[in-house]
Scaffold this motif. Structure first.
Motif, mmCIF file in Angstrom:
data_model
loop_
_atom_site.group_PDB
_atom_site.id
_atom_site.type_symbol
_atom_site.label_atom_id
_atom_site.label_comp_id
_atom_site.label_asym_id
_atom_site.label_seq_id
_atom_site.Cartn_x
_atom_site.Cartn_y
_atom_site.Cartn_z
ATOM 1 N N VAL A 302 1.320 14.180 -19.169
ATOM 2 C CA VAL A 302 -0.150 13.881 -19.876
ATOM 3 C C VAL A 302 -0.078 12.473 -19.929
ATOM 4 O O VAL A 302 -1.133 11.839 -19.418
ATOM 5 C CB VAL A 302 -0.111 14.397 -20.962
ATOM 6 C CG1 VAL A 302 -1.457 14.069 -21.690
ATOM 7 C CG2 VAL A 302 -0.148 15.942 -20.958
ATOM 8 N N SER A 303 0.914 11.755 -20.047
ATOM 9 C CA SER A 303 1.136 10.196 -20.298
ATOM 10 C C SER A 303 1.404 9.363 -19.233
ATOM 11 O O SER A 303 1.015 8.218 -19.427
ATOM 12 C CB SER A 303 2.346 9.825 -21.308
ATOM 13 O OG SER A 303 2.499 10.804 -22.124
ATOM 14 N N LEU A 304 1.650 9.987 -18.255
ATOM 15 C CA LEU A 304 2.115 9.257 -16.976
ATOM 16 C C LEU A 304 1.453 9.833 -15.821
ATOM 17 O O LEU A 304 1.107 11.094 -15.599
ATOM 18 C CB LEU A 304 3.425 9.260 -16.367
ATOM 19 C CG LEU A 304 4.240 8.844 -17.473
ATOM 20 C CD1 LEU A 304 5.862 9.298 -17.059
ATOM 21 C CD2 LEU A 304 4.492 7.377 -17.791
ATOM 22 N N VAL A 305 0.696 9.229 -15.007
ATOM 23 C CA VAL A 305 -0.395 9.815 -13.929
ATOM 24 C C VAL A 305 0.306 8.879 -12.488
ATOM 25 O O VAL A 305 0.670 7.873 -12.415
ATOM 26 C CB VAL A 305 -1.968 9.417 -13.894
ATOM 27 C CG1 VAL A 305 -2.382 10.375 -15.171
ATOM 28 C CG2 VAL A 305 -2.144 7.943 -14.044
ATOM 29 N N TRP A 306 0.047 9.727 -11.360
ATOM 30 C CA TRP A 306 0.355 9.474 -10.077
ATOM 31 C C TRP A 306 -0.695 8.966 -9.523
ATOM 32 O O TRP A 306 -1.606 9.486 -9.429
ATOM 33 C CB TRP A 306 1.072 10.583 -9.408
ATOM 34 C CG TRP A 306 2.500 10.837 -9.690
ATOM 35 C CD1 TRP A 306 2.853 12.076 -10.720
ATOM 36 C CD2 TRP A 306 3.630 10.229 -9.112
ATOM 37 N NE1 TRP A 306 4.180 11.895 -10.746
ATOM 38 C CE2 TRP A 306 4.843 10.985 -9.801
ATOM 39 C CE3 TRP A 306 3.987 9.427 -8.178
ATOM 40 C CZ2 TRP A 306 6.055 10.686 -9.529
ATOM 41 C CZ3 TRP A 306 5.288 9.028 -7.799
ATOM 42 C CH2 TRP A 306 6.380 9.717 -8.771
ATOM 43 N N GLY A 307 -0.699 7.928 -8.579
ATOM 44 C CA GLY A 307 -1.708 7.409 -7.794
ATOM 45 C C GLY A 307 -1.130 6.564 -6.714
ATOM 46 O O GLY A 307 0.056 6.201 -6.588
ATOM 47 N N LYS A 308 -2.173 5.978 -5.923
ATOM 48 C CA LYS A 308 -1.720 5.103 -4.737
ATOM 49 C C LYS A 308 -2.279 3.690 -5.091
ATOM 50 O O LYS A 308 -3.308 3.621 -5.401
ATOM 51 C CB LYS A 308 -2.352 5.473 -3.461
ATOM 52 C CG LYS A 308 -1.717 4.960 -2.325
ATOM 53 C CD LYS A 308 -2.478 5.558 -1.038
ATOM 54 C CE LYS A 308 -2.043 5.025 0.423
ATOM 55 N NZ LYS A 308 -2.510 6.001 1.428
ATOM 56 N N ASP A 309 -1.339 2.648 -5.148
ATOM 57 C CA ASP A 309 -1.741 1.505 -5.540
ATOM 58 C C ASP A 309 -2.436 0.576 -4.075
ATOM 59 O O ASP A 309 -2.421 1.115 -3.293
ATOM 60 C CB ASP A 309 -0.704 0.514 -6.178
ATOM 61 C CG ASP A 309 0.367 0.159 -5.372
ATOM 62 O OD1 ASP A 309 0.319 0.406 -4.076
ATOM 63 O OD2 ASP A 309 1.482 -0.125 -5.480
ATOM 64 N N GLU A 310 -2.929 -0.712 -4.509
ATOM 65 C CA GLU A 310 -3.492 -1.216 -3.632
ATOM 66 C C GLU A 310 -2.856 -1.579 -2.376
ATOM 67 O O GLU A 310 -3.414 -1.816 -1.383
ATOM 68 C CB GLU A 310 -4.364 -2.484 -4.076
ATOM 69 C CG GLU A 310 -5.609 -2.353 -4.796
ATOM 70 C CD GLU A 310 -5.926 -3.619 -5.526
ATOM 71 O OE1 GLU A 310 -5.489 -4.452 -5.568
ATOM 72 O OE2 GLU A 310 -7.112 -3.339 -6.310
ATOM 73 N N ALA A 311 -1.671 -1.747 -2.528
ATOM 74 C CA ALA A 311 -0.540 -1.877 -1.472
ATOM 75 C C ALA A 311 -0.270 -0.749 -0.856
ATOM 76 O O ALA A 311 0.609 -0.878 0.202
ATOM 77 C CB ALA A 311 0.831 -2.708 -1.930
ATOM 78 N N GLY A 312 -0.540 0.332 -1.118
ATOM 79 C CA GLY A 312 -0.348 1.695 -0.314
ATOM 80 C C GLY A 312 0.775 2.513 -1.006
ATOM 81 O O GLY A 312 1.332 3.341 -0.286
ATOM 82 N N ALA A 313 1.341 1.892 -1.885
ATOM 83 C CA ALA A 313 2.575 2.694 -2.373
ATOM 84 C C ALA A 313 2.138 3.735 -3.565
ATOM 85 O O ALA A 313 1.336 3.602 -4.411
ATOM 86 C CB ALA A 313 3.486 1.313 -3.327
ATOM 87 N N VAL A 314 2.703 4.813 -3.245
ATOM 88 C CA VAL A 314 2.347 6.031 -4.252
ATOM 89 C C VAL A 314 3.396 5.609 -5.620
ATOM 90 O O VAL A 314 4.616 5.731 -5.377
ATOM 91 C CB VAL A 314 2.740 7.160 -3.541
ATOM 92 C CG1 VAL A 314 2.339 8.536 -4.612
ATOM 93 C CG2 VAL A 314 1.878 7.457 -2.361
ATOM 94 N N ARG A 315 2.692 5.631 -6.552
ATOM 95 C CA ARG A 315 3.528 5.551 -7.812
ATOM 96 C C ARG A 315 2.927 6.179 -9.316
ATOM 97 O O ARG A 315 1.906 6.272 -9.088
ATOM 98 C CB ARG A 315 4.038 4.110 -7.801
ATOM 99 C CG ARG A 315 2.828 2.825 -8.046
ATOM 100 C CD ARG A 315 3.562 1.621 -7.876
ATOM 101 N NE ARG A 315 2.450 0.411 -8.345
ATOM 102 C CZ ARG A 315 2.384 0.040 -9.535
ATOM 103 N NH1 ARG A 315 3.017 0.370 -10.313
ATOM 104 N NH2 ARG A 315 1.291 -0.813 -9.626
ATOM 105 N N GLN A 316 3.920 6.127 -10.002
ATOM 106 C CA GLN A 316 3.603 6.618 -11.432
ATOM 107 C C GLN A 316 2.988 5.277 -12.535
ATOM 108 O O GLN A 316 3.795 4.430 -12.628
ATOM 109 C CB GLN A 316 4.473 7.134 -12.085
ATOM 110 C CG GLN A 316 4.112 8.367 -12.343
ATOM 111 C CD GLN A 316 5.255 9.553 -13.084
ATOM 112 O OE1 GLN A 316 6.320 8.699 -13.374
ATOM 113 N NE2 GLN A 316 5.321 10.548 -13.251
ATOM 114 N N VAL A 317 2.073 5.549 -13.247
ATOM 115 C CA VAL A 317 1.879 4.746 -14.227
ATOM 116 C C VAL A 317 1.571 5.040 -15.548
ATOM 117 O O VAL A 317 1.196 6.509 -15.726
ATOM 118 C CB VAL A 317 0.482 3.499 -14.051
ATOM 119 C CG1 VAL A 317 0.724 2.899 -12.858
ATOM 120 C CG2 VAL A 317 -0.676 4.539 -13.950
#
Ligand code: MRU
Length: 369
Positions: A302-317
């Motif tokens: 719930v607190s952390l979501v996965w996504g792709k950043d502008e540089a194309g890296a898949v990471r969690q925020v």
């Protein structure tokens, strides 16, 4: 289904004839990664950490897990241990127990020397059966879509809302809730799908949307809270969802948030259908709210979501304060009274003990005993 012109199932036997290859769904829609898993621990991790997910696929993966163990050690003790290890990976989807029971019941009767070969054969059969069940669900569900389409102006799409991912990624192929949609597309019926994002893990945004895009199904991603509004404004003709466990009385347990969609559908006279293969029916329970164990997952989802950043890296925020605890019940139960119909491989049942027993007289008696 096809991914860039190549046909994929979600799981298949590896070239070595012992391990399984599976699509690691944690990376979709950004990357299509296939992992090879060759140990029971690996299979348990793949199910628990949701490399694979969706009730039917969890069952098939577990069946292969049993086969992998039998190839190492075909004893009764190993059979019981692998049943326990895999059974505790995800508590809500009943297909897991169904598949483990099917494997154990078959293997127990066989001499140890025959168990490994029989286990791989049965696991492959369960996978193939799943594909056929979903095809049949699609044919029956198509009839409902046809009837709605017949009331529309020519060219006007049938608008379908779905929650979570009950598509091919949740099964071996086709999906349950999506199979009628694919059948309608094949028949040339215009459809449009509202895809709920499905927080916290975003199976709608990440998986269903990817499937719809891959198959050319017109679709729109909406936040989970949009459903009621869309229904109030006549923008949804029907809801189709999947289920992780349906009781003998027709209560439906599915991804958290499904119940709220069913309430909104009832208030707006929108038909609410649930698509399910019969292994998803738990004939031993009747009251879903009281009797179905609801998986509580980590608050990190719930607190952390996965996504792709502008540089194309898949990471969690992180999206909430570090100090804020999060609760994460993964499923809820929609009472039978809110369900218009259960689309099964044998036809459409009313969500009731009578409705289900009429379609499955054999299973209703035998499995409840
Ligand atoms: C045909 S899949 C039916 C359900 O398993 C599906 O709707 C669902 O809730 C999946 O949940 P998940 O937690 O992603 O395994």
């Amino acid at each position: 289904m096809k991914v860039a012109d190549k046909h994929y199932r979600t799981i298949w036997l590896s070239k070595d004839g012992r391990s399984v290859d599976l699509i690691d769904q944690r990376w979709l829609p950004h990357e299509l990664r296939v992992e090879t898993v060759g140990t029971v621990e690996g299979v348990a991790t793949a199910i628990r950490d949701m490399w694979v997910r969706g009730a039917p696929l969890i069952g098939v993966t577990a069946a292969y897990g049993v086969a992998i163990r039998m190839a190492e050690d075909p004893s009764d003790k190993a059979l019981d241990d692998v049943w326990e290890t895999l059974h505790e990976t995800r508590p809500t989807a009943i297909n897991l127990r169904w598949a483990l029971d099917a494997m154990r019941d078959l293997l127990r009767k066989l001499p140890e020397a025959e168990r490994a070969a029989a286990a791989y054969a049965r696991a492959a059969e369960i996978a193939d059966e799943d594909v056929e069940l979903n095809r049949s669900i699609g044919r029956h569900g198509l009839e409902i879509i046809r009837q709605i389409a017949a009331r529309k102006k020519p060219g006007e799409p049938v608008n379908i809302l779905t929650h979570c991912n009950a598509g091919w990624l949740a099964t071996v192929d086709y999906g349950t809730a999506t199979s009628p949609i694919y059948h309608a597309m094949e028949e040339g019926i215009p459809v449009h799908v509202y895809v709920d994002e499905t927080r916290p893990r975003n199976q709608g945004a990440q998986l269903t949307a990817w499937e719809m895009a891959g198959h050319g199904v017109p679709h729109t991603l909406v936040v989970d809270n949009a459903g009621g509004h869309l229904m109030q404004h006549g923008m949804v003709d029907m809801v189709i969802v999947g289920t992780d466990r349906t009781t003998a009385d027709g209560d439906v347990c599915n991804k958290i948030g499904t119940y709220l969609k069913a309430l909104a559908a009832k208030d707006n006279d929108v038909p609410f259908y649930v698509a399910l293969p019969s292994p998803t029916i738990d004939w031993t329970v009747r009251d879903g709210v009281k009797e179905i164990p609801i998986e509580e997952r980590s608050g990190d989802e719930v607190s952390l979501v996965w996504g792709k950043d502008e540089a194309g890296a898949v990471r969690q925020v992180r999206i909430s304060p570090e100090a804020t605890p999060a609760g994460n019940p993964a499923f809820d139960v929609t009472p039978a009274r809110l369900v218009t119909g259960l689309i099964t491989e044998r036809g459409i049942a009313t969500a009731s003990a009578d409705g289900l027993a009429k379609l499955f007289p054999d299973r209703a008696k035998a499995d409840a005993a």
